[in-house]
Scaffold this motif. Structure first.
Motif, short mmCIF file in Angstrom:
data_model
loop_
_atom_site.label_atom_id
_atom_site.label_comp_id
_atom_site.label_asym_id
_atom_site.label_seq_id
_atom_site.Cartn_x
_atom_site.Cartn_y
_atom_site.Cartn_z
N GLU A 28 10.93 12.82 -10.78
CA GLU A 28 11.34 12.63 -9.38
C GLU A 28 11.31 11.15 -9.03
O GLU A 28 10.45 10.41 -9.51
CB GLU A 28 10.40 13.40 -8.45
CG GLU A 28 10.53 14.91 -8.52
CD GLU A 28 11.85 15.41 -7.95
OE1 GLU A 28 12.26 14.93 -6.88
OE2 GLU A 28 12.47 16.28 -8.59
N VAL A 29 12.25 10.75 -8.18
CA VAL A 29 12.27 9.36 -7.71
C VAL A 29 11.33 9.23 -6.51
O VAL A 29 11.54 9.88 -5.49
CB VAL A 29 13.70 8.93 -7.32
CG1 VAL A 29 13.71 7.49 -6.81
CG2 VAL A 29 14.63 9.07 -8.53
N GLY A 30 10.28 8.43 -6.66
CA GLY A 30 9.28 8.29 -5.61
C GLY A 30 9.52 7.10 -4.71
O GLY A 30 10.53 6.38 -4.82
N GLU A 31 8.58 6.86 -3.82
CA GLU A 31 8.66 5.73 -2.89
C GLU A 31 8.74 4.41 -3.67
O GLU A 31 7.97 4.18 -4.60
CB GLU A 31 7.41 5.72 -2.00
CG GLU A 31 7.38 4.56 -1.01
CD GLU A 31 6.10 4.54 -0.20
OE1 GLU A 31 5.96 3.63 0.64
OE2 GLU A 31 5.24 5.42 -0.41
N GLY A 32 9.69 3.56 -3.32
CA GLY A 32 9.84 2.26 -3.96
C GLY A 32 10.40 2.32 -5.36
O GLY A 32 10.41 1.31 -6.07
#
Length: 316
Positions: A28-32
């Motif tokens: 998953e693409v997380g914060e930042g």
């Protein structure tokens, strides 16, 4: 349902036969963070050192591991607060995280946006992917640790390899005199990159050969070879000189030597500088061979021979 990708993976330390090509979930693409489609991934000697377990005491590892720390590719998706780049932007990065797990021998990588820089646009994907680890290693060794300056002389050991060949070019771009040490067959290659003098470590005492060319000695030794070559070269270092190594931790060296060991870290500002040098023609990468993702094992066997001139690259 999570999107999937093909990746090279190993689930325990060991030889190249431990590596398998598998289909796995894309993280998953997380914060930042950003998701990057990898177009090319540079292969480096450290990749087999990590896989063999040689660095496990220094680098926390979580299996399964996707190897590889170098890459060039296209931004696909941007996470919350990751706004320096947009989907479609072409980027490159040295992708080593604090924990070894998600590498670049894969179709995609999720990476903190802070690691990324716009890639040089006047060179190929393969050449761009060959720059980050070796370029940042040479930069951080010679300039951050070594404080190399215009007018000084640097002796580069292992100067025809990936790090050394970029070291020659970065030193020349700064206005320093470069002496490159490698086997005779690579001397023309080093001269083409800008080396002022070349020394063959076979059949020569490296230190004595260097002193013949620069009797006053060198300001810095940049060690990308270690072993007997390093021990012989020490007599050519000025008393005020600096030794920087990417291999030797200094345990067997005279404590009077001004010594630094460098293990490269991501640095997007320095990647911007390397891009500018590449785009102005002052930095070039010699890619000697490319491999497909399915040929990852062959690529890792080749890098382990320690006789790779320039760079080898995987094209997922």
């Amino acid at each position: 349902m999570a999107k999937q990708m093909r990746a090279a993976i190993y689930t325990e330390f060991g030889g190249p036969e431990k590596v398998r090509i598998k289909t796995v979930d894309i993280p998953e693409v997380g914060e930042g963070e950003v998701l990057v489609r990898i177009r090319a991934a540079g292969v480096n000697p450290v990749d087999y050192a990590v896989r063999e377990g040689y660095l496990k005491d220094n680098l926390p590892t979580e299996f399964p591991v996707i190897p590889g720390w170098d890459m060039a590719g296209e931004v696909v998706e941007c996470g919350f607060s990751a706004r320096r780049f947009s989907p479609g932007d072409e980027v490159y990065a040295y992708a080593r995280r604090p924990v070894v797990q998600h590498g670049t021998f894969a179709e995609y990588v999720v990476i903190p946006e802070s690691y990324l820089a716009a890639r040089p646009t006047n060179i190929s994907w393969e050449e761009a992917a060959g720059i980050p680890l070796v370029g940042l290693t040479a930069y951080q060794s010679m300039f951050d640790a070594g404080k190399l300056q215009q007018g000084q002389t640097v002796l580069i050991l292992g100067a025809s390899g990936g790090v050394g060949s970029l070291g020659i070019q970065l030193a020349k771009a700064t206005g320093t005199t470069v002496i490159g040490v490698a086997s005779e067959k690579n001397h023309q290659f080093m001269r083409d990159l800008g080396a002022d003098h070349t020394v063959d470590y076979k059949g020569n005492h490296v230190g004595e050969a260097v002193k013949q060319q620069v009797p006053e000695g060198v300001d810095m030794i940049f060690d990308c070879a270690s072993g007997e070559t390093l021990q012989q070269s020490l007599q050519a270092l000025k008393p005020s000189g600096k030794l920087v190594s990417i291999l030797n931790h200094g345990t067997d060296l005279d404590t009077a030597i001004d010594f630094s060991y460098v293990f490269v870290e991501p640095n997007s500002r320095q990647l911007d500088h390397l891009r500018a040098l590449a785009e102005s023609g002052k930095l070039r990468v010699h890619v000697s061979q490319t491999y497909t993702l399915d040929e990852t094992v062959e690529a890792m066997k080749q890098i382990q021979t320690s006789h790779t001139t320039g760079k080898i690259v995987i094209m997922p």
